[in-house]
Design an enzyme around this catalytic site. Structure first.
Site, PDB file in Angstrom:
ATOM      1  N   LEU A 474       0.823  -1.210   0.000  1.00  0.00           N
ATOM      2  CA  LEU A 474       0.000   0.000   0.000  1.00  0.00           C
ATOM      3  C   LEU A 474       0.854   1.255   0.000  1.00  0.00           C
ATOM      4  O   LEU A 474       1.852   1.347   0.728  1.00  0.00           O
ATOM      5  CB  LEU A 474      -0.910   0.034   1.236  1.00  0.00           C
ATOM      6  CG  LEU A 474      -2.015  -1.007   1.332  1.00  0.00           C
ATOM      7  CD1 LEU A 474      -2.768  -0.850   2.654  1.00  0.00           C
ATOM      8  CD2 LEU A 474      -2.971  -0.900   0.165  1.00  0.00           C
ATOM      9  N   CYS A 475       0.435   2.233  -0.807  1.00  0.00           N
ATOM     10  CA  CYS A 475       0.998   3.582  -0.757  1.00  0.00           C
ATOM     11  C   CYS A 475      -0.166   4.554  -0.930  1.00  0.00           C
ATOM     12  O   CYS A 475      -1.329   4.165  -0.819  1.00  0.00           O
ATOM     13  CB  CYS A 475       2.076   3.785  -1.826  1.00  0.00           C
ATOM     14  SG  CYS A 475       1.433   3.830  -3.516  1.00  0.00           S
ATOM     15  N   ALA A 476       0.131   5.807  -1.223  1.00  0.00           N
ATOM     16  CA  ALA A 476      -0.939   6.807  -1.311  1.00  0.00           C
ATOM     17  C   ALA A 476      -1.743   6.680  -2.593  1.00  0.00           C
ATOM     18  O   ALA A 476      -2.954   6.858  -2.596  1.00  0.00           O
ATOM     19  CB  ALA A 476      -0.358   8.213  -1.199  1.00  0.00           C
TER      20      ALA A 476
END
Length: 570
Positions: A474-476
């Site tokens: 997960l990232c932005a």
């Protein structure tokens, strides 16, 4: 000021804890969802309100058209926020619901909107009186949203529903399952409406105004003025339209004192009444509720955060004309613990100084009722009969407001700068990595849209077994996370380990997370570790947070990335 900034920063953990309350988060996210409406309507209210300030007359047809657009956008924002707040709150509660129990987020939006209408709108002569459909009805919007979501939660958990045969399509069955919670939610709002009208003879939206009106008798003292200009921003800070709560109880004094000041002035006396309509507009609410006239200037000239500079540039013109909603909800100031003190303190300081100028230094009290959108310094000069001392007052107020807001803006700016610096570091490292990747993988990284789920390189075939490890990175925005997901897929192919990796964006991962065995957080979303940990613990999923250099190293070493995740899960 540095001492103040340091004291604020020491309480950063406390501020963050407050801001993570699911009800406050729902209010904030609900407002943000309505931002396009607020920004769009601000253009039309400025076009309609500014020309009369300078004595210009807009053709009646054009003026009516401008106000019509405003009325049907910003004028119904209360109803819109009721729905968006309910949806955001339902999303937060769904993540903590027992397995198999889900609140229908679409249905709660509809129920909250209906409940809002019952709480906020007065019906007279078979027609709606829509004064409270806009920001004046925000209190009703929040109450309706909170009641609705909690009523749905109760019904879902206790299985209070209409069950349909298995042969009935899922969408139709869901509609029947929502009949009871929808009905109960709307009925509770209807009962509250009846109680408010029975006890106080006003709609629920006017309850606070009715209860507080006795407190405003003799409000022209220093204490009275300060108390009034404390309550208005206090209500606004928690999302309730402060002027609509406080000012109705003062309307007779506000306009009566204005007329009395003009009469005293024409008779050769000193108009000494401070409690007037425009005194509140141009002194206490200089630039809008919270005395925010100086804030966009502070953002533009003295802040380093790109976010605050952008907000300052976008809001400086509207704020000059007292339309400060773009600033309140975009910075944000509303529900932002960093701004609570200045948002309430600056208006109080302004009215105390203004009262001193009138009572002690002999400045005229305000004698006219000018359009509320008149820029505060200009309105002050005009309303006092163009006294030179009023110019001095305006300058003093701007300096005082600057001194009050600056340390809090600076403390918040440092938080945003740190976040932005971390993001810039990742982007710089990303730009170094992209040329070394294959064209297919590079394309998946460069295309950083807001896709809910980004598939890894489909050309990498992975043999699956019962013991395969499924990893969600997960990232932005699902761009940076694709780097590690691709490295893991490549490493699985090289080592023969049964690992499947996919990339996702934080905020869009809740529905897919149960399908994975391991969640890896990219550095830019490490601040959400504690929130995600609650979800992963509930699902029995391992959670890992990574740091910048460590993360980039893993993306460049597919075999090392495989070893890293395998070590984490034993």
């Amino acid at each position: 000021m540095n001492v103040i900034i340091q004291q604020i920063e020491k309480r950063q953990a406390f501020f963050q804890k407050i801001s993570k309350n699911i009800y406050l988060m729902a209010i904030k996210d609900g407002f943000l969802a309505a931002m396009p409406v607020i920004l769009f309507s601000s253009i039309f209210i400025l076009c309609a309100a500014i020309p009369p300030i300078f004595g210009l007359t807009i053709p009646s047809g054009l003026e009516g058209w401008l106000w019509k657009i405003y009325d049907f956008t910003m004028g119904i924002v209360g109803m819109l926020v009721a729905g968006t707040t309910a949806r955001c709150l339902a999303g937060s509660m769904n993540r903590k619901m027992p397995d198999g129990k889900v609140i229908n987020e679409t249905s709660v939006m509809l129920a909250a909107a209906c409940g809002f209408l019952l709480l906020a709108i007065t019906k007279a002569d078979s027609a709606f009186t829509a004064d409270y459909m806009g920001t004046k009805g925000i209190l009703s919007a929040f109450i309706s949203a909170f009641i609705t979501v909690n009523m749905y939660k109760f019904c879902v958990i206790h299985d209070i529903t209409i069950k349909m045969p298995k042969e009935v399509p899922g969408t139709i069955a869901q509609n029947f399952r929502d009949v009871f919670p929808f009905s109960f939610s709307v009925l509770v709002c209807a009962i509250i409406d009846i109680a408010a009208r029975t006890a106080l003879n006003v709609p629920f939206g006017e309850v606070f105004s009715k209860l507080l009106s006795p407190l405003f008798e003799g409000a022209e003292s220093y204490f009275g003025l300060a108390f009034i200009l404390f309550l208005i921003p206090l209500f606004w800070f928690v999302g309730v339209h402060g002027p609509s709560v406080v000012k109705p109880g003062l309307s007779a004094a506000l306009y009566g004192n204005t007329e009395a000041n003009l009469r005293i002035f024409t008779e050769g006396g000193h108009p000494s009444h401070a409690l007037t309509e425009n005194f509140g507009n141009f002194i206490g609410e200089l630039g809008g509720t919270g005395a925010t006239f100086i804030v966009p200037i502070i953002f533009i000239l003295f802040m380093r955060s790109k976010q605050l500079k952008t907000v300052g540039k976008a809001s400086i013109i509207p704020v000059m004309f007292a339309v400060n909603e773009p600033l309140l909800f975009a910075a944000p100031i509303i529900l932002n613990p960093y701004f609570f003190i200045p948002f309430c303190l600056a208006p109080m300081a302004n009215v105390l100084i203004g009262k001193f100028f009138i009572s002690v230094l002999g400045m005229n009290g305000f004698m006219y009722v000018l359009p509320w959108a008149t820029p505060g310094p200009i309105g002050t000069v005009m309303n006092t009969g163009f006294q030179p001392i009023s110019i001095i007052l305006s300058i003093v107020l701007l300096f005082v407001d600057f001194a009050i807001y600056y340390p809090f803006c600076k403390a918040y700016d440092r938080v945003l700068v740190a976040q932005e610096a971390e993001r810039v570091e990742e982007i710089d490292e990303l730009e170094e990595v992209v040329p070394a990747l294959s064209p297919a993988n590079a394309a998946s990284i460069i295309d950083q849209d807001e896709t809910v789920l980004v598939e890894s390189d489909s050309s990498a075939s992975v043999t699956t077994t019962e013991k395969e490890l499924k990893v969600l990175v997960l990232c932005a925005g699902a761009g940076t996370s694709a780097m590690l997901a691709n490295a893991l897929e490549e490493g699985a192919k090289e080592t023969g380990e049964h690992v499947i990796a996919k990339a996702g964006a934080y905020g869009s991962h809740y529905d897919i997370m149960p399908k994975f065995d391991l969640v890896v957080l990219a550095p830019q979303v490490n601040s959400y570790y504690d929130d995600i940990k609650k979800d992963t613990d509930k699902l029995g999923i391992k959670l890992i947070a990574t740091k910048g250099a460590e993360y980039i190293k893993l993306t460049r070493n597919p075999t090392g990335a495989i070893k890293f995740v395998m070590d984490q899960v034993g």
